[in-house]
Design a protein around this motif. Structure first.
Motif, short mmCIF file in Angstrom:
data_model
loop_
_atom_site.label_atom_id
_atom_site.label_comp_id
_atom_site.label_asym_id
_atom_site.label_seq_id
_atom_site.Cartn_x
_atom_site.Cartn_y
_atom_site.Cartn_z
N ILE A 89 0.84 -1.21 0.00
CA ILE A 89 0.00 0.00 0.00
C ILE A 89 0.87 1.26 0.00
O ILE A 89 0.64 2.21 -0.75
CB ILE A 89 -0.94 0.00 1.22
CG1 ILE A 89 -1.94 -1.15 1.11
CG2 ILE A 89 -1.68 1.33 1.34
CD1 ILE A 89 -2.83 -1.31 2.32
N TYR A 102 -5.00 -5.17 -7.44
CA TYR A 102 -4.85 -4.04 -6.52
C TYR A 102 -3.75 -3.10 -7.00
O TYR A 102 -3.91 -1.87 -7.00
CB TYR A 102 -4.55 -4.54 -5.11
CG TYR A 102 -4.18 -3.42 -4.18
CD1 TYR A 102 -5.17 -2.65 -3.56
CD2 TYR A 102 -2.84 -3.11 -3.93
CE1 TYR A 102 -4.82 -1.59 -2.73
CE2 TYR A 102 -2.49 -2.06 -3.10
CZ TYR A 102 -3.50 -1.30 -2.51
OH TYR A 102 -3.16 -0.24 -1.70
N SER A 130 -4.53 0.70 -8.15
CA SER A 130 -3.86 1.74 -7.37
C SER A 130 -3.01 2.63 -8.27
O SER A 130 -2.95 3.86 -8.10
CB SER A 130 -2.99 1.10 -6.28
OG SER A 130 -3.78 0.38 -5.36
N THR A 185 -10.12 3.96 -6.51
CA THR A 185 -10.44 3.42 -5.18
C THR A 185 -11.79 2.71 -5.27
O THR A 185 -12.67 3.10 -6.04
CB THR A 185 -10.52 4.53 -4.13
OG1 THR A 185 -11.50 5.50 -4.53
CG2 THR A 185 -9.18 5.20 -3.94
N ASP A 240 -9.56 -2.28 -0.74
CA ASP A 240 -8.39 -1.40 -0.68
C ASP A 240 -7.48 -1.71 0.50
O ASP A 240 -6.39 -1.14 0.60
CB ASP A 240 -8.84 0.07 -0.62
CG ASP A 240 -9.38 0.56 -1.96
OD1 ASP A 240 -8.86 0.12 -3.00
OD2 ASP A 240 -10.35 1.36 -1.95
N ARG A 241 -7.93 -2.60 1.40
CA ARG A 241 -7.09 -3.00 2.55
C ARG A 241 -6.22 -4.19 2.14
O ARG A 241 -6.40 -5.32 2.60
CB ARG A 241 -7.97 -3.35 3.74
CG ARG A 241 -8.66 -2.17 4.39
CD ARG A 241 -7.63 -1.25 5.06
NE ARG A 241 -6.72 -1.98 5.93
CZ ARG A 241 -6.99 -2.34 7.19
NH1 ARG A 241 -8.16 -2.00 7.72
NH2 ARG A 241 -6.12 -2.98 7.91
N GLU A 242 -5.29 -3.95 1.26
CA GLU A 242 -4.44 -5.04 0.76
C GLU A 242 -3.68 -5.73 1.87
O GLU A 242 -3.46 -6.95 1.83
CB GLU A 242 -3.47 -4.48 -0.29
CG GLU A 242 -2.66 -5.53 -1.03
CD GLU A 242 -1.43 -5.99 -0.25
OE1 GLU A 242 -0.96 -7.11 -0.49
OE2 GLU A 242 -0.94 -5.20 0.61
#
Length: 408
Positions: free
Chosen positions: A134, A200, A204, A209, A218-220
């Protein structure tokens, strides 16, 4: 915290599995399939453990190289997938065909690993981060590094899933086919992890998003471990299941046989005490070991000797006791074999007492026994009788009966 716990459990399971399977190398040290399996499981365990947040940051700080465990974890995951791919190749193809296939894959994966190492050194990743993808995902070199990693790992794990699924279709039902299917399921989760992580990185890079209900994608740092770690654990189960499931089943069977034997022994012993002629062989132990083969033979002996002892007591079965037991079974709501076992146990207990005290009914009762057609049915029936007998054996012995006459 949940992610760390799940990862440490999976890592421990993988390392334990590696140690367990390594025992086979003592008898077959040059088996390439087993060597690949043991190596892959050990590397997988170490890779998962070093990726756990509770390990990752402290070790990186101790070494003094930020994010070093990130690249070692990724290389370890590739090494695991390569090792299992090699193992599956030797299972799916003859050795003369599997060896060149394995060699080509090793060369390709080593080249990919070297490329990843160079890219990692060149990447501006000077701050140690658990959410590495992230935080650094917008760096071009990091994106390239991740794509090389995901393409390499994804292709290897996909081949494991394909080979496992293909091989399972041709295997007969049993632990090996079950293990292959578990491996295919776990590898499929690994494929999902690779596809998700690549997607992802792509969205990104485009500045996209996820909307509302999909925001969790989005919480990889959370989604990737929760895909990869259960997949790895299921693969560990599948890869080792053919070796431990038969032993587990044998142990469970042995425990059940021992329980049945000890239950039957409580009925056999008093029959043997009054009628020693029922003995079919040497006097059996009261507490045998857990070897299933020996236990099965002892249980079969009890299934022969106990009915013989019951037959020898036929002249002592009291109709009054039988009628009382029938009424008691009816009040308890017992039917079928359970009711017959309750009645037989009461009559056996009274008949044993009659033999010792010299009582004999004028007209013996005839027991209604189970309609067993196989030895297994007979053993189940006698198990019910023995259980009921243990309850009746604690009752106060009946002193006399108006329908009995003294006889010796």
């Amino acid at each position: 915290m949940l992610v760390s716990v799940v990862m440490i459990v999976a890592a421990s399971a993988s390392i334990v599995a590696a140690v367990y399977r390594a025992r086979g190398l003592r008898s077959d040290p040059h088996n390439p399939s087993l060597q690949a399996l043991v190596s892959g499981l050990f590397v997988l365990g170490v890779s998962i453990a070093t990726a756990a947040p509770v390990v990752y940051t402290p070790v990186n700080h101790a070494i003094g190289i930020p994010n070093l465990l990130r690249v070692t974890t990724h290389l370890g995951m590739i090494a695991f997938s390569v090792a299992i791919t090699v193992m599956r190749l030797y299972v799916a193809y003859p050795a003369e065909e599997a060896t060149p296939r394995a060699r080509r894959r090793l060369i390709a994966y080593i080249a990919a690993g070297a490329t990843m190492a160079v890219l990692f050194v060149a990447a501006p990743v000077d701050e140690d981060r658990v959410d590495w993808t992230i935080h650094y995902g917008d760096e071009p070199i990091v994106r390239l590094y991740l794509m090389v990693y995901l393409l390499t790992f994804g292709s290897a794990i996909f081949e494991i899933a394909r080979l496992s699924h293909r091989t399972a279709k041709f295997l007969p039902a049993g632990p090996l086919r079950t293990g292959m299917r578990f491996t295919a399921i776990g590898a499929s989760l690994g494929c999902a992890y690779a596809v998700y992580k690549a997607a992802y990185v792509a969205w990104s890079a485009l500045g996209v998003t996820m909307p509302g209900p999909l925001a969790w994608l989005d919480r990889e740092d959370l989604v990737s471990p929760l895909l990869a770690t259960p997949g790895a654990l299921i693969m560990v189960i599948g890869l080792t299941l053919p070796s431990w499931l038969p032993a587990l089943r044998a142990g469970w069977t042995g425990i059940g046989l021992r329980r049945t034997y000890r239950n039957l022994y409580q009925l056999w012993r008093p029959l043997y005490d009054v009628e020693p002629e029922i003995l079919f062989g040497p006097v059996p132990p009261a507490r045998p070991g857990l070897r299933p083969g020996r236990l099965a033979k002892l249980v079969e002996r009890r299934a022969i000797e106990i009915p013989d002892g019951m037959l020898r007591l036929a002249a002592y079965y009291d109709p009054a006791v039988q009628a009382t037991a029938e009424a008691s079974a009816a009040r308890a709501g017992l039917t079928g074999d359970e009711a017959r076992a309750e009645i037989a146990a009461a009559c056996i207990r009274d008949a044993l007492d009659a033999v010792r005290t010299g009582r004999r009914p004028a007209t013996p009762a005839v027991l209604d026994l189970a309609d067993a057609t196989t030895l297994a049915d007979e053993i189940r029936w006698l198990d019910l009788v023995a259980t009921a007998y243990r309850r009746h054996a604690t009752a106060t012995p009946r002193a006399s009966s108006t329908e009995t006459a003294a006889a010796r």
